[in-house]
Scaffold this active site. Sequence first.
Site, mmCIF file in Angstrom:
data_model
loop_
_atom_site.group_PDB
_atom_site.id
_atom_site.type_symbol
_atom_site.label_atom_id
_atom_site.label_comp_id
_atom_site.label_asym_id
_atom_site.label_seq_id
_atom_site.Cartn_x
_atom_site.Cartn_y
_atom_site.Cartn_z
ATOM 1 N N HIS A 44 -7.099 -6.274 -1.079
ATOM 2 C CA HIS A 44 -6.043 -5.269 -0.919
ATOM 3 C C HIS A 44 -5.019 -5.609 0.156
ATOM 4 O O HIS A 44 -3.871 -5.168 0.075
ATOM 5 C CB HIS A 44 -6.692 -3.920 -0.604
ATOM 6 C CG HIS A 44 -5.695 -2.802 -0.494
ATOM 7 N ND1 HIS A 44 -4.916 -2.400 -1.558
ATOM 8 C CD2 HIS A 44 -5.333 -2.017 0.560
ATOM 9 C CE1 HIS A 44 -4.129 -1.400 -1.168
ATOM 10 N NE2 HIS A 44 -4.356 -1.151 0.106
ATOM 11 N N ASP A 95 0.861 -1.181 0.000
ATOM 12 C CA ASP A 95 0.000 0.000 0.000
ATOM 13 C C ASP A 95 0.901 1.236 0.000
ATOM 14 O O ASP A 95 1.802 1.340 -0.829
ATOM 15 C CB ASP A 95 -0.972 -0.057 1.182
ATOM 16 C CG ASP A 95 -1.967 1.082 1.214
ATOM 17 O OD1 ASP A 95 -2.952 1.040 0.468
ATOM 18 O OD2 ASP A 95 -1.738 2.022 2.004
#
Length: 316
Positions: free
Chosen positions: A295, A102
């Site tokens: 994610h 991320d």
Amino acid sequence: MTEITHRFVRSGSGLRMHVAEAGEGPLVLLLHGFPECWYSWRHQLTALADAGFHAVAPDQRGYARTGGPAGTDQYTVLHLAGDAVGLIDALGAERAVVAGHDWGAPVAWAVAQMRPDKVRGVIGMSVPHRPRSSRPPVEAMRGLFGDGFYMVRFQQPDLPEAELDRDRAATFRRMLYATSGDGPAPALIAPPDGGFLDVLPEPEKMPGWLTEDDIATYVEEYAESGFTGPVNWYRNLDRNWELTAAWHRAPIGPPALFIAGDRDIVAVGSRDAIDSMTDFVPNLRDTVWLSGCGHWTQQERPAEVTGAMLAFLRDL
């Protein structure tokens, strides 16, 4: 089982950083994303240590036990990359493999681009390397997605962190679930009369990779610092664009690995950048797609992520 230990280390940048670490051997620096901390690497810390590596996961600038300065302008990518390079030195290593997920991925890519002498290899997860754009990013995102898009919304003073800090358990639960492979993968655009969290539903039940104890740990880790520091990273997007003009379209030379889930809304929305990444990352060894993964790559699929990392590390 290998024990994870904790201490504070003064990075060469001057920041006193909390690190979680395990093992001895070549250094692997693990950089978390938003809204996470060292805990997102809990599975890899022990697995990499057992494989003969010194695995270190810091709380990055503004996060959790590290905390950070009050000034918004103290959270640029130059500060973040400087923290990582300074940490490599402070840990007594000449070089490291730098892995980031991320927001940690752009920091890892930046370290590899700006200081390749300190990087044996770089691993990016979820967020590919993107060459510097031709115009400031906030303007571009506002044009594409509107003012409700979370990165644009996070430019506002005070409001974003007030929403996220109001009920931290709910914030972590909703964010980690909604954008996972088990969640609905919503568009991250707040309604005109609502907040960012309004588009992230509460799970009817927790996914198998995430427990209430995990949520409680995140809440405890954020008890001192809250969300202002993490949101400040977003408030420097345009400033980062200005500061990185010297590296415009500069290649990343160290050996590289990219890992992402095929249900990750960030990675799926970045397919063009991922498919063309070798234009600027010529030594990209492999791109690993994890079927059904969302994610939160290293948390959702710890064994597969660790296996891909170890294959890359051993090949170095």
